[in-house]
Write an enzyme that holds these catalytic residues in place. Structure first.
Site, PDB file in Angstrom:
ATOM      1  N   LEU A   1      53.011  32.903  31.144  1.00 45.56           N
ATOM      2  CA  LEU A   1      52.226  33.527  30.791  1.00 45.56           C
ATOM      3  C   LEU A   1      51.772  35.072  31.139  1.00 45.56           C
ATOM      4  O   LEU A   1      51.744  35.144  31.953  1.00 45.56           O
ATOM      5  CB  LEU A   1      50.213  32.911  30.424  1.00 45.56           C
ATOM      6  CG  LEU A   1      49.984  31.278  29.947  1.00 45.56           C
ATOM      7  CD1 LEU A   1      49.052  30.499  30.262  1.00 45.56           C
ATOM      8  CD2 LEU A   1      50.487  31.674  28.651  1.00 45.56           C
ATOM      9  N   SER A   2      50.713  35.761  29.810  1.00 45.52           N
ATOM     10  CA  SER A   2      51.112  37.298  31.315  1.00 45.52           C
ATOM     11  C   SER A   2      50.295  37.206  32.074  1.00 45.52           C
ATOM     12  O   SER A   2      50.072  38.450  32.939  1.00 45.52           O
ATOM     13  CB  SER A   2      50.355  37.913  29.722  1.00 45.52           C
ATOM     14  OG  SER A   2      49.344  37.503  29.036  1.00 45.52           O
ATOM     15  N   GLU A   3      48.739  36.549  31.910  1.00 44.61           N
ATOM     16  CA  GLU A   3      48.253  36.386  33.708  1.00 44.61           C
ATOM     17  C   GLU A   3      48.169  34.973  33.401  1.00 44.61           C
ATOM     18  O   GLU A   3      47.543  34.222  32.696  1.00 44.61           O
ATOM     19  CB  GLU A   3      46.628  37.354  33.316  1.00 44.61           C
ATOM     20  CG  GLU A   3      47.124  38.439  32.660  1.00 44.61           C
ATOM     21  CD  GLU A   3      47.728  39.485  34.022  1.00 44.61           C
ATOM     22  OE1 GLU A   3      47.814  39.285  34.989  1.00 44.61           O
ATOM     23  OE2 GLU A   3      47.955  40.813  32.825  1.00 44.61           O
ATOM     24  N   THR A   4      47.586  35.149  34.984  1.00 43.75           N
ATOM     25  CA  THR A   4      47.065  33.434  35.063  1.00 43.75           C
ATOM     26  C   THR A   4      46.130  34.008  36.122  1.00 43.75           C
ATOM     27  O   THR A   4      46.360  35.084  37.808  1.00 43.75           O
ATOM     28  CB  THR A   4      47.882  33.199  36.167  1.00 43.75           C
ATOM     29  OG1 THR A   4      49.148  32.181  35.467  1.00 43.75           O
ATOM     30  CG2 THR A   4      47.342  31.401  36.949  1.00 43.75           C
TER      31      THR A   4
ATOM     32  N   CYS B   1      42.245  42.720  34.894  1.00 41.41           N
ATOM     33  CA  CYS B   1      43.031  42.038  33.443  1.00 41.41           C
ATOM     34  C   CYS B   1      41.138  41.542  33.219  1.00 41.41           C
ATOM     35  O   CYS B   1      40.615  40.811  34.177  1.00 41.41           O
ATOM     36  CB  CYS B   1      43.647  41.611  34.319  1.00 41.41           C
ATOM     37  SG  CYS B   1      44.062  40.331  32.674  1.00 41.41           S
TER      38      CYS B   1
END
Length: 261
Positions: free
Chosen positions: A44-47, A71
């Site tokens: 994913l774009s961020e975790t 983020c």
């Protein structure tokens, strides 16, 4: 080792919209290499990784390739999980991060993040590689952590088809492209191929730069914004001088358990 894990769509009120973020709740910090491997596996774009309890937590964010310093959507997702899955009943959560203490207040399903403001400085010229990568010459260009490229109208933003290989060569984390909106105050798209995120669906941290710019330009402190990715997202924005408020809703997509050796 079993780790609670959630996937949340942020800056939207429905699943399959907004920006999906992974949220992993930890009792203590794991080695950085393990955190990065989990984020890479999630793709994913961020975790977001969270350690703590009560109203104070430590929070870190990883893309599939790097750790980042700020983020928005994964912070909103982490707050959503703590409020809705862990029963937090206070008014405001506090996250200790690489960008200082970030707040997340909630009311009637809306979560509002308290983030640092990152006003951008005007660039004297547009790097030739940027104009080539975007396929358009921005009207204005500014710089903070990211480049802020300002265009004339929403249709120009929608039509961008960047060359990601060229964008990845720029000296920044990402490129924010923005213009006045047709049914909102402003629209944006965000590209960060150098950080493993070609186009981010909805980017809270970019609004640390977008909000001061548009607040000054429009002469108002409260603004409504849309991010024009394929999934789309809505953000309720407030200029607080050296801080910004970034509000949005979220929807739980899944609950899971990570199995680590």
């Amino acid at each position: 080792m079993h780790l609670p894990y959630f996937q949340v769509d942020a800056f939207t009120s429905r699943i399959f919209g907004g920006n999906p973020a992974g949220v992993c709740l930890l009792e203590a910090w794991l080695p950085d290499e393990v955190l990065q491997r989990i984020a890479t596996e999630n793709n994913l774009s961020e975790t977001a990784f969270v350690v703590g309890d009560r109203d104070r937590y430590e929070l870190r964010w990883f893309t599939p390739t790097v750790e980042v310093d700020l983020c928005g959507h994964a912070t909103l997702a982490a707050a959503f999980v703590i409020i809705n899955e862990r029963g937090f009943s206070g008014d405001t959560l506090h996250f200790q991060t690489k960008s200082g203490v970030l707040g997340a207040s909630h009311e009637d399903g809306m979560i509002t993040l308290d983030f640092p403001a990152w006003p951008a400085k005007r660039c004297d010229e547009v790097p030739a590689i940027m104009a080539e990568a975007l396929g358009w010459l921005p009207r204005e260009l500014f710089k903070t952590r990211d480049y802020l490229a300002v265009f004339s109208n929403e249709e120009e933003i929608r039509s961008l088809q960047p060359d990601m290989t060229l964008l990845a060569r720029l000296d920044c984390l990402g490129v924010i492209c923005t213009a006045p909106g047709a049914d909102c105050d402003f629209v944006s798209r965000f590209f960060a191929p150098g950080a493993g995120v070609p186009e981010d669906p909805v980017t809270g941290s970019a609004h640390s730069t977008l909000i001061p710019y548009w607040s000054s330009r429009l002469g108002r402190t409260r603004l409504f914004a849309r991010q024009l990715s394929r999934r789309g997202g809505e953000l309720y924005c407030e200029d607080r001088r050296d801080r910004v408020g970034i509000g949005g809703r979220a929807a739980l997509y899944s609950r899971a358990r990570l199995e680590l050796p």
